[in-house]
Design a protein around this motif. Sequence first.
Motif, PDB file in Angstrom:
ATOM      1  N   ARG A 121       0.830  -1.198   0.000  1.00 21.72           N
ATOM      2  CA  ARG A 121       0.000   0.000   0.000  1.00 21.72           C
ATOM      3  C   ARG A 121       0.866   1.251   0.000  1.00 21.72           C
ATOM      4  O   ARG A 121       1.943   1.292   0.609  1.00 21.72           O
ATOM      5  CB  ARG A 121      -0.908   0.009   1.236  1.00 21.72           C
ATOM      6  N   PHE A 122       0.365   2.287  -0.670  1.00 16.92           N
ATOM      7  CA  PHE A 122       1.153   3.496  -0.837  1.00 16.92           C
ATOM      8  C   PHE A 122       1.468   4.165   0.499  1.00 16.92           C
ATOM      9  O   PHE A 122       2.602   4.627   0.718  1.00 16.92           O
ATOM     10  CB  PHE A 122       0.407   4.466  -1.769  1.00 16.92           C
ATOM     11  N   ASP A 123       0.472   4.231   1.403  1.00 17.83           N
ATOM     12  CA  ASP A 123       0.749   4.890   2.684  1.00 17.83           C
ATOM     13  C   ASP A 123       1.787   4.121   3.490  1.00 17.83           C
ATOM     14  O   ASP A 123       2.626   4.722   4.172  1.00 17.83           O
ATOM     15  CB  ASP A 123      -0.528   5.097   3.497  1.00 17.83           C
ATOM     16  N   ARG A 124       1.780   2.786   3.387  1.00 16.22           N
ATOM     17  CA  ARG A 124       2.786   1.991   4.095  1.00 16.22           C
ATOM     18  C   ARG A 124       4.153   2.168   3.459  1.00 16.22           C
ATOM     19  O   ARG A 124       5.182   2.206   4.161  1.00 16.22           O
ATOM     20  CB  ARG A 124       2.372   0.522   4.108  1.00 16.22           C
ATOM     21  N   PHE A 125       4.173   2.261   2.141  1.00 13.76           N
ATOM     22  CA  PHE A 125       5.443   2.527   1.453  1.00 13.76           C
ATOM     23  C   PHE A 125       6.035   3.847   1.940  1.00 13.76           C
ATOM     24  O   PHE A 125       7.226   3.932   2.270  1.00 13.76           O
ATOM     25  CB  PHE A 125       5.221   2.562  -0.059  1.00 13.76           C
ATOM     26  N   LEU A 126       5.194   4.894   1.991  1.00 17.81           N
ATOM     27  CA  LEU A 126       5.694   6.209   2.391  1.00 17.81           C
ATOM     28  C   LEU A 126       6.181   6.212   3.836  1.00 17.81           C
ATOM     29  O   LEU A 126       7.183   6.866   4.159  1.00 17.81           O
ATOM     30  CB  LEU A 126       4.605   7.264   2.224  1.00 17.81           C
ATOM     31  N   ARG A 127       5.500   5.478   4.710  1.00 17.61           N
ATOM     32  CA  ARG A 127       5.911   5.445   6.118  1.00 17.61           C
ATOM     33  C   ARG A 127       7.301   4.843   6.263  1.00 17.61           C
ATOM     34  O   ARG A 127       8.064   5.226   7.154  1.00 17.61           O
ATOM     35  CB  ARG A 127       4.893   4.666   6.943  1.00 17.61           C
ATOM     36  N   LYS A 128       7.631   3.882   5.411  1.00 15.50           N
ATOM     37  CA  LYS A 128       8.963   3.276   5.462  1.00 15.50           C
ATOM     38  C   LYS A 128       9.977   4.100   4.670  1.00 15.50           C
ATOM     39  O   LYS A 128      11.136   4.227   5.075  1.00 15.50           O
ATOM     40  CB  LYS A 128       8.892   1.837   4.926  1.00 15.50           C
ATOM     41  N   TYR A 129       9.534   4.661   3.558  1.00 18.41           N
ATOM     42  CA  TYR A 129      10.441   5.450   2.714  1.00 18.41           C
ATOM     43  C   TYR A 129      10.872   6.726   3.435  1.00 18.41           C
ATOM     44  O   TYR A 129      12.057   7.066   3.481  1.00 18.41           O
ATOM     45  CB  TYR A 129       9.733   5.792   1.404  1.00 18.41           C
ATOM     46  N   PHE A 130       9.887   7.419   4.028  1.00 20.01           N
ATOM     47  CA  PHE A 130      10.181   8.640   4.775  1.00 20.01           C
ATOM     48  C   PHE A 130      10.237   8.303   6.262  1.00 20.01           C
ATOM     49  O   PHE A 130       9.348   8.672   7.041  1.00 20.01           O
ATOM     50  CB  PHE A 130       9.131   9.705   4.495  1.00 20.01           C
ATOM     51  N   GLU A 131      11.272   7.620   6.659  1.00 26.28           N
ATOM     52  CA  GLU A 131      11.388   7.124   8.023  1.00 26.28           C
ATOM     53  C   GLU A 131      11.412   8.248   9.045  1.00 26.28           C
ATOM     54  O   GLU A 131      10.975   8.081  10.183  1.00 26.28           O
ATOM     55  CB  GLU A 131      12.653   6.272   8.149  1.00 26.28           C
ATOM     56  N   ASN A 132      11.897   9.417   8.635  1.00 24.07           N
ATOM     57  CA  ASN A 132      12.035  10.532   9.579  1.00 24.07           C
ATOM     58  C   ASN A 132      10.847  11.485   9.559  1.00 24.07           C
ATOM     59  O   ASN A 132      10.855  12.492  10.268  1.00 24.07           O
ATOM     60  CB  ASN A 132      13.318  11.313   9.281  1.00 24.07           C
ATOM     61  N   LEU A 179       3.962  10.523  11.001  1.00 25.67           N
ATOM     62  CA  LEU A 179       2.830   9.953  10.277  1.00 25.67           C
ATOM     63  C   LEU A 179       1.839  11.036   9.879  1.00 25.67           C
ATOM     64  O   LEU A 179       1.286  11.004   8.775  1.00 25.67           O
ATOM     65  CB  LEU A 179       2.141   8.894  11.145  1.00 25.67           C
ATOM     66  N   SER A 180       1.633  11.990  10.766  1.00 20.98           N
ATOM     67  CA  SER A 180       0.676  13.059  10.465  1.00 20.98           C
ATOM     68  C   SER A 180       1.094  13.870   9.244  1.00 20.98           C
ATOM     69  O   SER A 180       0.253  14.309   8.458  1.00 20.98           O
ATOM     70  CB  SER A 180       0.535  13.985  11.681  1.00 20.98           C
ATOM     71  N   VAL A 181       2.390  14.063   9.068  1.00 22.32           N
ATOM     72  CA  VAL A 181       2.899  14.809   7.916  1.00 22.32           C
ATOM     73  C   VAL A 181       2.660  14.024   6.630  1.00 22.32           C
ATOM     74  O   VAL A 181       2.262  14.588   5.597  1.00 22.32           O
ATOM     75  CB  VAL A 181       4.403  15.108   8.098  1.00 22.32           C
ATOM     76  N   ILE A 182       2.896  12.717   6.682  1.00 22.04           N
ATOM     77  CA  ILE A 182       2.658  11.879   5.513  1.00 22.04           C
ATOM     78  C   ILE A 182       1.181  11.895   5.139  1.00 22.04           C
ATOM     79  O   ILE A 182       0.819  12.078   3.968  1.00 22.04           O
ATOM     80  CB  ILE A 182       3.137  10.435   5.782  1.00 22.04           C
ATOM     81  N   GLN A 183       0.306  11.728   6.123  1.00 20.64           N
ATOM     82  CA  GLN A 183      -1.126  11.721   5.862  1.00 20.64           C
ATOM     83  C   GLN A 183      -1.603  13.061   5.301  1.00 20.64           C
ATOM     84  O   GLN A 183      -2.437  13.103   4.386  1.00 20.64           O
ATOM     85  CB  GLN A 183      -1.878  11.385   7.150  1.00 20.64           C
ATOM     86  N   LYS A 184      -1.066  14.135   5.830  1.00 21.16           N
ATOM     87  CA  LYS A 184      -1.436  15.472   5.360  1.00 21.16           C
ATOM     88  C   LYS A 184      -1.055  15.658   3.896  1.00 21.16           C
ATOM     89  O   LYS A 184      -1.850  16.186   3.098  1.00 21.16           O
ATOM     90  CB  LYS A 184      -0.756  16.536   6.228  1.00 21.16           C
ATOM     91  N   ASN A 185       0.133  15.207   3.518  1.00 23.42           N
ATOM     92  CA  ASN A 185       0.575  15.374   2.133  1.00 23.42           C
ATOM     93  C   ASN A 185      -0.198  14.474   1.166  1.00 23.42           C
ATOM     94  O   ASN A 185      -0.387  14.832   0.006  1.00 23.42           O
ATOM     95  CB  ASN A 185       2.077  15.107   2.030  1.00 23.42           C
ATOM     96  N   ILE A 186      -0.660  13.332   1.644  1.00 23.55           N
ATOM     97  CA  ILE A 186      -1.522  12.493   0.800  1.00 23.55           C
ATOM     98  C   ILE A 186      -2.862  13.185   0.594  1.00 23.55           C
ATOM     99  O   ILE A 186      -3.383  13.244  -0.525  1.00 23.55           O
ATOM    100  CB  ILE A 186      -1.713  11.099   1.429  1.00 23.55           C
ATOM    101  N   ARG A 187      -3.425  13.726   1.685  1.00 22.41           N
ATOM    102  CA  ARG A 187      -4.720  14.421   1.577  1.00 22.41           C
ATOM    103  C   ARG A 187      -4.629  15.632   0.655  1.00 22.41           C
ATOM    104  O   ARG A 187      -5.571  15.940  -0.087  1.00 22.41           O
ATOM    105  CB  ARG A 187      -5.202  14.856   2.965  1.00 22.41           C
ATOM    106  N   LYS A 188      -3.500  16.330   0.688  1.00 24.88           N
ATOM    107  CA  LYS A 188      -3.314  17.519  -0.148  1.00 24.88           C
ATOM    108  C   LYS A 188      -2.974  17.149  -1.585  1.00 24.88           C
ATOM    109  O   LYS A 188      -2.721  18.019  -2.412  1.00 24.88           O
ATOM    110  CB  LYS A 188      -2.200  18.392   0.450  1.00 24.88           C
ATOM    111  N   LYS A 189      -2.948  15.833  -1.859  1.00 24.26           N
ATOM    112  CA  LYS A 189      -2.698  15.323  -3.220  1.00 24.26           C
ATOM    113  C   LYS A 189      -1.331  15.743  -3.752  1.00 24.26           C
ATOM    114  O   LYS A 189      -1.168  16.150  -4.899  1.00 24.26           O
ATOM    115  CB  LYS A 189      -3.802  15.778  -4.174  1.00 24.26           C
ATOM    116  N   ASN A 190      -0.346  15.623  -2.876  1.00 25.13           N
ATOM    117  CA  ASN A 190       1.023  15.984  -3.252  1.00 25.13           C
ATOM    118  C   ASN A 190       1.809  14.825  -3.851  1.00 25.13           C
ATOM    119  O   ASN A 190       3.007  14.958  -4.100  1.00 25.13           O
ATOM    120  CB  ASN A 190       1.779  16.527  -2.028  1.00 25.13           C
ATOM    121  N   PHE A 191       1.125  13.690  -4.074  1.00 30.99           N
ATOM    122  CA  PHE A 191       1.792  12.538  -4.677  1.00 30.99           C
ATOM    123  C   PHE A 191       0.975  12.029  -5.857  1.00 30.99           C
ATOM    124  O   PHE A 191      -0.269  12.029  -5.822  1.00 30.99           O
ATOM    125  CB  PHE A 191       1.948  11.405  -3.658  1.00 30.99           C
ATOM    126  N   LYS A 192       1.673  11.587  -6.889  1.00 27.26           N
ATOM    127  CA  LYS A 192       1.041  10.938  -8.025  1.00 27.26           C
ATOM    128  C   LYS A 192       1.714   9.592  -8.285  1.00 27.26           C
ATOM    129  O   LYS A 192       2.936   9.469  -8.154  1.00 27.26           O
ATOM    130  CB  LYS A 192       1.148  11.800  -9.284  1.00 27.26           C
TER     131      LYS A 192
END
Length: 318
Positions: free
Chosen positions: A14-25, A28-41
């Motif tokens: 899953r993309f959110d799980r990928f991002l949590r491991k990719y952006f280890e630092n 989680l709230s920052v990752i979720q916020k950027n997904i909601r803001k559609k900052n990834f394609k």
Amino acid sequence: MIEIEISENDGNQRFDRFLRKYFENAPLSVIQKNIRKKNFKINDKRAKKDDFVYANDKVKMYIKDEDYKRWLTKTDFKPQDFDLNIIYEDRNIIIMDKDRGVLTHSSSKKDYGNNLVDNMLSYLYKTKSFDMSDKTFKPAVVNRLDRNTAGLVIGAKNAKSLRALNKAIRDNLIDKYYLTIVKGNIAKEFTIDTNIKKNENKNKIKRATEGSRIRTFFRPIESNGKFTLLECKLDTGKTHQIRFSLRENGTPIIGDRKYGSKSVNDTLNKYGVHNQILLAYKIKFSKIKGLEYLEGKEFYSEKKKEIYRLKEKIFIKE
């Protein structure tokens, strides 16, 4: 904008799980916020958290370069002199001969760098023996041994092999054999097939009417009437399975402080027997999808000779 390509090891998640491991630092709230803001394609389509990424997918990240660098996975690994006895290695797997007294995994921070997995990672990083560009995968072992059980441990060097080996173990496509010396005379082959559960207070297992099934096959190799050199083959793979089964049979492993005989163990201290004499001495591969070239191959622990030397001393003098 930053664009990356999903590797074989990073794919199929899953993309959110990928991002949590990719952006280890990144929190989680920052990752979720950027997904909601559609900052990834993903492949030029706006990414949702439950989308899946696969090998060769293109991910575009509409974030600042400084944020990318700050969030990116960083390893605190420091190359160190590795301490491994490697029995076999290829592009997919590594088979190691663990010493008695060595942890398979760290159990606390104080164990960092002083266990088989960390030594394996140290070796693979230092020799660049796996694809270090993958951000969310680290080589891992697929079987573990107790601290005081020696012998063969299999490591996977990429995600595809890790999945294949884990499935092979579940499907009994990797035969695992152990050598041990037990109290008592065993003259013929036998099987222990029962149910167990863990006694959490004592970190031991016990027989249970309803619990996990264990089954182990035992074959005597040699006996002097008082002790027996025994081969054990696992059919299931539960914690302390062999040690518990042999205690239940009335033929405990010598040196075993949890399931053994204290009086026998005290007698054998003079031979340096202070923990269970148990060695994962052989593994044999059946046909495994994706690792077909291993079919029929057998690998042996170099510590087998140590068991036989100890057997000679005990059988002659006891």
